[in-house]
Design a protein around this motif. Structure first.
Motif, PDB file in Angstrom:
ATOM      1  N   UNK A 113      35.373  33.781  36.570  1.00  0.00           N
ATOM      2  CA  UNK A 113      35.904  34.418  37.781  1.00  0.00           C
ATOM      3  C   UNK A 113      37.355  33.992  37.981  1.00  0.00           C
ATOM      4  N   UNK A 114      38.117  34.836  38.619  1.00  0.00           N
ATOM      5  CA  UNK A 114      39.519  34.504  38.878  1.00  0.00           C
ATOM      6  C   UNK A 114      39.943  35.031  40.254  1.00  0.00           C
ATOM      7  N   UNK A 115      40.863  34.281  40.851  1.00  0.00           N
ATOM      8  CA  UNK A 115      41.445  34.690  42.131  1.00  0.00           C
ATOM      9  C   UNK A 115      42.733  35.439  41.858  1.00  0.00           C
ATOM     10  N   UNK A 116      42.865  36.592  42.464  1.00  0.00           N
ATOM     11  CA  UNK A 116      44.028  37.454  42.221  1.00  0.00           C
ATOM     12  C   UNK A 116      44.762  37.727  43.534  1.00  0.00           C
ATOM     13  N   UNK A 117      46.072  37.566  43.500  1.00  0.00           N
ATOM     14  CA  UNK A 117      46.943  37.920  44.610  1.00  0.00           C
ATOM     15  C   UNK A 117      47.716  39.161  44.184  1.00  0.00           C
ATOM     16  N   UNK A 176      38.733  37.861  44.826  1.00  0.00           N
ATOM     17  CA  UNK A 176      38.070  37.140  43.738  1.00  0.00           C
ATOM     18  C   UNK A 176      37.396  38.168  42.840  1.00  0.00           C
ATOM     19  N   UNK A 177      37.752  38.139  41.560  1.00  0.00           N
ATOM     20  CA  UNK A 177      37.226  39.109  40.602  1.00  0.00           C
ATOM     21  C   UNK A 177      36.291  38.390  39.632  1.00  0.00           C
ATOM     22  N   UNK A 178      35.045  38.827  39.602  1.00  0.00           N
ATOM     23  CA  UNK A 178      34.049  38.202  38.729  1.00  0.00           C
ATOM     24  C   UNK A 178      34.330  38.537  37.266  1.00  0.00           C
ATOM     25  N   UNK A 179      33.813  37.689  36.379  1.00  0.00           N
ATOM     26  CA  UNK A 179      34.024  37.885  34.936  1.00  0.00           C
ATOM     27  C   UNK A 179      33.545  39.262  34.503  1.00  0.00           C
ATOM     28  N   UNK A 180      34.426  39.977  33.796  1.00  0.00           N
ATOM     29  CA  UNK A 180      34.058  41.271  33.252  1.00  0.00           C
ATOM     30  C   UNK A 180      33.999  42.404  34.252  1.00  0.00           C
ATOM     31  N   UNK A 181      34.234  42.125  35.510  1.00  0.00           N
ATOM     32  CA  UNK A 181      34.114  43.158  36.535  1.00  0.00           C
ATOM     33  C   UNK A 181      35.443  43.873  36.745  1.00  0.00           C
ATOM     34  N   UNK A 182      35.351  45.029  37.416  1.00  0.00           N
ATOM     35  CA  UNK A 182      36.539  45.794  37.763  1.00  0.00           C
ATOM     36  C   UNK A 182      36.644  45.968  39.275  1.00  0.00           C
ATOM     37  N   UNK A 183      37.814  46.408  39.694  1.00  0.00           N
ATOM     38  CA  UNK A 183      38.047  46.660  41.114  1.00  0.00           C
ATOM     39  C   UNK A 183      39.064  47.794  41.245  1.00  0.00           C
ATOM     40  N   UNK A 184      38.871  48.621  42.258  1.00  0.00           N
ATOM     41  CA  UNK A 184      39.824  49.683  42.568  1.00  0.00           C
ATOM     42  C   UNK A 184      40.370  49.453  43.971  1.00  0.00           C
ATOM     43  N   UNK A 185      41.686  49.405  44.075  1.00  0.00           N
ATOM     44  CA  UNK A 185      42.353  49.187  45.358  1.00  0.00           C
ATOM     45  C   UNK A 185      43.147  50.426  45.732  1.00  0.00           C
TER      46      UNK A 185
END
Length: 368
Positions: A292-296, A321-330
């Motif tokens: 997991x990683x924290x993204x600003x 916070x983005x989990x391993x292997x996951x995606x996100x749309x902003x």
């Protein structure tokens, strides 16, 4: 003063002190103090009113009150304290604190108590600066006591009143040169339960960070950042440094590592924009790491200037916070319009996305 007011055009806001409100202030003052010269007050306030700016109108009200009240300073302040809850605008009530600042310099203890009383009705953040400029050490001693007050408005005044670069107010060079003078106040309020107070502390520290970044970061690094209130202040206090991609500031808020993501999509729409329309941003990221990683996530718009060159302005987007292997749309919407501090010019405006201080993608829109 609310940040909503800070972001607006003072030219439009000057109508807070319109003729209808001035008449209401005069009526209420006369009701409280029958000897108040209502007619004189209105004549003085109306003289050249249409040509006065917001802050000039505020000052006109306070000087007109002085000319129309019958008593000495202390007696007049007692009238103003009764008047404060009857004014239907917190910003208009700032004129009462301005009266205290103009006429109370030789009665400091009484004046500071008056400003403390008035601040829940209309913040005394402007008025107290006249006293700080005259005797910062003595006034800060009083403000340190206010930092423990049960009223959130008084606690906020302890921080906001000594902000070195408070918008629309005179700056406080002595506090910018030596931020340690106000440090006990900031430390006392670093985990305040009120968001109203925490926002002021963050803004105060952000002011200092523009000149003394290492001083601010050293203090925040010593805070108990596991506390949610402290962590919130830290993120907002460091926002200018984070926008610059300062690695130490990013590390403090947990986003110091290089982002391990793929940018699957970054869209800016519409491609051709007219002033006053909304700009829409869409960003799709996917993690390429097994932890997991924290993204600003921030973005910068390179505004075209009158001379034709462009200058970037960085905006906050989201911390996640983005989990391993996951995606996100902003997604983000922003109206493109002129402010008193920014005039737009036609041309191509580049838009960049920054994640943990690194520029990962760009697009553009053309402004007609």
């Amino acid at each position: 003063m609310s940040d909503d007011l800070q972001l607006e055009d003072p030219t439009a806001l000057k109508h807070i002190f319109g003729r209808q409100r001035l008449a209401a202030i005069a009526r209420e003052a006369r009701d409280i103090c029958p000897a108040f010269d209502r007619e004189r007050f209105l004549v003085l306030c109306h003289h050249g009113l249409d040509h006065l700016s917001l802050m000039q109108r505020l000052r006109r009200v306070s000087t007109s009150l002085h000319a129309s009240l019958p008593g000495d300073f202390r007696a007049n302040v007692e009238v103003l304290k009764r008047l404060a809850p009857r004014i239907d605008s917190s910003f208009a009530t700032l004129a009462l604190g301005d009266y205290v600042a103009l006429h109370g310099q030789d009665d400091v203890d009484f004046s500071l108590e008056a400003l403390k009383f008035l601040t829940p009705f209309g913040s005394s953040e402007f008025a107290i600066r006249a006293f700080l400029q005259r005797d910062p050490h003595a006034v800060l001693a009083t403000m340190r006591r206010w930092a423990a007050d049960p009223d959130e408005h008084v606690r906020r005044l302890a921080s906001e009143g000594c902000r070195p670069r408070l918008p629309w107010a005179s700056h406080l060079p002595v506090l910018m040169a030596d931020p340690g003078l106000a440090e006990p106040i900031l430390q006392a309020l670093r985990a305040d339960p009120s968001p109203y107070v925490r926002k002021s502390v963050a803004n105060h520290l952000n002011d200092i960070a523009k000149v003394h970044p290492d001083w601010v970061m050293a203090r925040i690094e010593a805070w108990p950042l596991h506390d949610a209130a402290c962590a919130w202040i830290a993120r907002h206090a460091l926002r200018t440094l984070i926008k610059r991609g300062d690695r130490r500031a990013l590390t403090i808020v947990g986003a110091g590592a290089a982002p391990r993501v793929d940018v699957l999509r970054f869209e800016v729409a519409p491609g051709l924009l007219t002033l006053g329309e909304n700009l829409s941003l869409t960003l799709e990221l996917r993690s390429v790491t097994d932890t997991a990683q924290t993204l600003m996530v921030d973005y910068a718009i390179h505004y075209v200037k009158a001379a034709g060159h462009a200058s970037p302005k960085v905006f906050k987007w989201k911390m996640l916070d983005l989990a391993a292997g996951h995606g996100v749309t902003l997604s983000k919407r922003q109206m493109v319009r002129d402010f008193s501090t920014r005039t737009h010019h036609p041309g191509r405006h580049v838009v960049e996305v920054m994640v943990n201080g690194e520029r990962l993608a760009e697009s553009f829109f053309d402004l007609r």
